[in-house]
Design a protein around this motif. Structure first.
Motif, PDB file in Angstrom:
ATOM      1  N   MET A 235      84.757  36.813   6.990  1.00  0.00           N
ATOM      2  CA  MET A 235      84.407  38.131   7.534  1.00  0.00           C
ATOM      3  C   MET A 235      83.382  38.850   6.666  1.00  0.00           C
ATOM      4  O   MET A 235      82.627  39.679   7.135  1.00  0.00           O
ATOM      5  N   ALA A 236      83.314  38.482   5.364  1.00  0.00           N
ATOM      6  CA  ALA A 236      82.446  39.215   4.444  1.00  0.00           C
ATOM      7  C   ALA A 236      80.982  39.171   4.880  1.00  0.00           C
ATOM      8  O   ALA A 236      80.248  40.134   4.709  1.00  0.00           O
ATOM      9  N   ALA A 237      80.542  38.039   5.427  1.00  0.00           N
ATOM     10  CA  ALA A 237      79.145  37.903   5.826  1.00  0.00           C
ATOM     11  C   ALA A 237      78.947  38.139   7.325  1.00  0.00           C
ATOM     12  O   ALA A 237      77.859  37.901   7.846  1.00  0.00           O
ATOM     13  N   ARG A 238      79.987  38.587   8.019  1.00  0.00           N
ATOM     14  CA  ARG A 238      79.916  38.748   9.472  1.00  0.00           C
ATOM     15  C   ARG A 238      78.853  39.777   9.872  1.00  0.00           C
ATOM     16  O   ARG A 238      78.102  39.576  10.817  1.00  0.00           O
ATOM     17  N   PHE A 239      78.787  40.907   9.171  1.00  0.00           N
ATOM     18  CA  PHE A 239      77.812  41.951   9.471  1.00  0.00           C
ATOM     19  C   PHE A 239      76.844  42.114   8.305  1.00  0.00           C
ATOM     20  O   PHE A 239      77.220  41.945   7.152  1.00  0.00           O
ATOM     21  N   ARG A 240      75.620  42.471   8.640  1.00  0.00           N
ATOM     22  CA  ARG A 240      74.598  42.673   7.608  1.00  0.00           C
ATOM     23  C   ARG A 240      74.105  44.116   7.538  1.00  0.00           C
ATOM     24  O   ARG A 240      73.420  44.492   6.585  1.00  0.00           O
ATOM     25  N   HIS A 241      74.455  44.904   8.544  1.00  0.00           N
ATOM     26  CA  HIS A 241      74.078  46.313   8.563  1.00  0.00           C
ATOM     27  C   HIS A 241      75.259  47.136   9.071  1.00  0.00           C
ATOM     28  O   HIS A 241      76.071  46.636   9.871  1.00  0.00           O
ATOM     29  N   PHE A 242      75.313  48.393   8.638  1.00  0.00           N
ATOM     30  CA  PHE A 242      76.464  49.251   8.929  1.00  0.00           C
ATOM     31  C   PHE A 242      75.947  50.640   9.287  1.00  0.00           C
ATOM     32  O   PHE A 242      75.328  51.312   8.470  1.00  0.00           O
ATOM     33  N   MET A 243      76.216  51.031  10.520  1.00  0.00           N
ATOM     34  CA  MET A 243      75.708  52.299  11.050  1.00  0.00           C
ATOM     35  C   MET A 243      76.868  53.205  11.419  1.00  0.00           C
ATOM     36  O   MET A 243      77.827  52.771  12.074  1.00  0.00           O
ATOM     37  N   ALA A 244      76.798  54.455  11.006  1.00  0.00           N
ATOM     38  CA  ALA A 244      77.786  55.456  11.401  1.00  0.00           C
ATOM     39  C   ALA A 244      77.074  56.567  12.155  1.00  0.00           C
ATOM     40  O   ALA A 244      76.015  57.048  11.723  1.00  0.00           O
ATOM     41  N   ILE A 245      77.655  56.973  13.277  1.00  0.00           N
ATOM     42  CA  ILE A 245      77.063  58.007  14.127  1.00  0.00           C
ATOM     43  C   ILE A 245      78.050  59.146  14.288  1.00  0.00           C
ATOM     44  O   ILE A 245      79.130  58.971  14.863  1.00  0.00           O
ATOM     45  N   ASP A 246      77.693  60.298  13.742  1.00  0.00           N
ATOM     46  CA  ASP A 246      78.459  61.518  13.988  1.00  0.00           C
ATOM     47  C   ASP A 246      77.963  62.085  15.315  1.00  0.00           C
ATOM     48  O   ASP A 246      76.778  62.413  15.449  1.00  0.00           O
ATOM     49  N   TRP A 247      78.836  62.175  16.288  1.00  0.00           N
ATOM     50  CA  TRP A 247      78.472  62.441  17.680  1.00  0.00           C
ATOM     51  C   TRP A 247      78.692  63.906  18.019  1.00  0.00           C
ATOM     52  O   TRP A 247      79.326  64.652  17.266  1.00  0.00           O
ATOM     53  N   SER A 248      78.209  64.329  19.163  1.00  0.00           N
ATOM     54  CA  SER A 248      78.381  65.706  19.622  1.00  0.00           C
ATOM     55  C   SER A 248      78.518  65.744  21.126  1.00  0.00           C
ATOM     56  O   SER A 248      77.816  65.016  21.838  1.00  0.00           O
ATOM     57  N   GLY A 249      79.399  66.608  21.599  1.00  0.00           N
ATOM     58  CA  GLY A 249      79.571  66.803  23.035  1.00  0.00           C
ATOM     59  C   GLY A 249      78.999  68.113  23.527  1.00  0.00           C
ATOM     60  O   GLY A 249      79.261  68.524  24.657  1.00  0.00           O
ATOM     61  N   ALA A 250      78.186  68.779  22.692  1.00  0.00           N
ATOM     62  CA  ALA A 250      77.646  70.088  23.057  1.00  0.00           C
ATOM     63  C   ALA A 250      76.635  69.978  24.192  1.00  0.00           C
ATOM     64  O   ALA A 250      76.041  68.924  24.424  1.00  0.00           O
ATOM     65  N   LEU A 251      76.427  71.094  24.872  1.00  0.00           N
ATOM     66  CA  LEU A 251      75.437  71.140  25.930  1.00  0.00           C
ATOM     67  C   LEU A 251      74.030  71.175  25.343  1.00  0.00           C
ATOM     68  O   LEU A 251      73.834  71.584  24.197  1.00  0.00           O
ATOM     69  N   GLY A 252      73.062  70.760  26.129  1.00  0.00           N
ATOM     70  CA  GLY A 252      71.683  70.840  25.696  1.00  0.00           C
ATOM     71  C   GLY A 252      71.047  69.479  25.515  1.00  0.00           C
ATOM     72  O   GLY A 252      71.723  68.461  25.401  1.00  0.00           O
ATOM     73  N   PRO A 253      69.695  69.447  25.477  1.00  0.00           N
ATOM     74  CA  PRO A 253      68.982  68.172  25.398  1.00  0.00           C
ATOM     75  C   PRO A 253      69.060  67.514  24.039  1.00  0.00           C
ATOM     76  O   PRO A 253      69.002  66.285  23.940  1.00  0.00           O
ATOM     77  N   ARG A 254      69.150  68.301  22.951  1.00  0.00           N
ATOM     78  CA  ARG A 254      69.179  67.741  21.595  1.00  0.00           C
ATOM     79  C   ARG A 254      70.306  68.384  20.807  1.00  0.00           C
ATOM     80  O   ARG A 254      70.588  69.561  20.976  1.00  0.00           O
ATOM     81  N   GLN A 255      70.922  67.580  19.937  1.00  0.00           N
ATOM     82  CA  GLN A 255      72.162  68.003  19.308  1.00  0.00           C
ATOM     83  C   GLN A 255      72.030  68.029  17.785  1.00  0.00           C
ATOM     84  O   GLN A 255      71.810  66.994  17.167  1.00  0.00           O
ATOM     85  N   LYS A 256      72.181  69.198  17.193  1.00  0.00           N
ATOM     86  CA  LYS A 256      72.161  69.275  15.733  1.00  0.00           C
ATOM     87  C   LYS A 256      73.407  68.622  15.133  1.00  0.00           C
ATOM     88  O   LYS A 256      73.432  68.324  13.943  1.00  0.00           O
ATOM     89  N   GLY A 257      74.420  68.386  15.965  1.00  0.00           N
ATOM     90  CA  GLY A 257      75.639  67.757  15.482  1.00  0.00           C
ATOM     91  C   GLY A 257      75.600  66.238  15.466  1.00  0.00           C
ATOM     92  O   GLY A 257      76.562  65.611  15.036  1.00  0.00           O
ATOM     93  N   ILE A 258      74.519  65.639  15.959  1.00  0.00           N
ATOM     94  CA  ILE A 258      74.396  64.179  15.912  1.00  0.00           C
ATOM     95  C   ILE A 258      73.670  63.780  14.634  1.00  0.00           C
ATOM     96  O   ILE A 258      72.592  64.296  14.333  1.00  0.00           O
TER      97      ILE A 258
END
Length: 300
Positions: free
Chosen positions: A1-24
């Motif tokens: 499993m150690a070599a299974r992934f080579r990159h790691f991405m975390a996404i802080d998401w937002s459910g707010a209204l509007g076209p662009r989100q300062k919370g993402i």
């Protein structure tokens, strides 16, 4: 499993209204080095702007580095096991998570920016949600499955045992609510289609990129912070947490917004957590739960 992934991405998401989100916020790291924030470019502008949900969808579908583990800070499904259905008593209640995603996206087809207003205001489905203005639906609390914060998934009970304070995805009120984020995230997951595996709805493939649910508080606890002090708002605190995870520090001094800090720390945590076989096989995760409620990576 150690070599299974080579990159790691975390996404802080937002459910707010509007076209662009300062919370993402989107952060990425490789097998070595400090995590980095990824920026988006506003069309026609020189300076980077806030992410839109559609841009994150495009990133996941078309522009991921090879073999990336992507953590989304949102609930990828709704409670099912407690009542044997997402919406008990409703004839059209979906049978699994993917059908739920399709239902949400279909009802919200006219809602711009992957928002989910039409779903929570639906004439029948609104009865299952707690909404603003004291509008608690008649089915928000169900007989026999009462919880002061609303219905919980099995994985959220596991989060609570780790010292976290999860809230029901049916709750759309208050600073701690994650219901709006989760519903908009499910729209995005539906539109991803077969472009990416989503664990645990899909078995963990032997190669390629994978999306999973995360809870940034679990990463903060692993980095030496308490669940009650999970949020970091300055570079010194963030880099102290990164050091506990064995990560080099990020550049910068002074204040940092908590969305960026959460994403940066959690991407580094994913790098340390991904090789752990036990986190991919939680004792309570059955095939039925994987199909309906899903699971939060790192909750045991």
């Amino acid at each position: 499993m150690a070599a299974r992934f080579r990159h790691f991405m975390a996404i802080d998401w937002s459910g707010a209204l509007g076209p662009r989100q300062k919370g993402i916020a989107v952060a990425l790291c490789g097998l070595e080095g400090a995590p980095q924030l990824l920026r988006t470019k506003r069309l026609g502008h020189r300076e980077p702007g806030h992410w839109s949900r559609e841009e994150v969808l495009g990133l996941l579908r078309d522009d991921l580095p090879q073999d990336t583990l992507v953590g989304l800070d949102l609930g990828i499904s709704l409670p099912f096991a407690d009542a044997g259905a997402f919406f008990p008593g409703w004839a059209r209640s979906p049978s699994d998570a993917r059908a739920l995603w399709a239902l949400i996206d279909g009802i919200c087809a006219g809602d711009e920016h992957l928002s989910a207003s039409s779903f929570v205001d639906h004439c029948e489905l609104s009865a299952y949600f707690r909404r603003h203005g004291g509008r608690e639906g008649a089915r928000f609390h169900l007989p026999g499955v009462l919880h002061r914060r609303g219905r919980m998934r099995v994985t959220e009970e596991a989060q609570a045992r780790a010292g976290c304070k999860p809230y029901s995805n049916f709750n759309l009120v208050g600073a701690a609510q994650v219901g709006k984020s989760s519903l908009t995230g499910m729209r995005m997951l539906h539109r991803l289609g077969a472009a990416l595996s989503v664990w645990p709805m899909d078995p963990l493939p032997q190669s390629g990129s994978v999306v999973t649910e995360i809870y940034t508080t679990l990463a903060a606890v692993a980095a030496g912070r308490s669940a009650g002090r999970a949020k970091m708002t300055d570079h010194a605190a963030l880099n102290a947490g990164l050091a506990v995870l064995g990560s080099p520090p990020v550049s910068g001094e002074g204040a940092i917004d908590d969305h960026s800090a959460d994403a940066l720390l959690t991407s580094a945590w994913l790098r340390t957590a991904a090789p752990r076989a036990d986190l991919w096989k939680p004792a309570e995760l059955t095939a039925e739960l994987a199909r309906t409620e899903g699971w939060t990576f790192g909750a045991v």
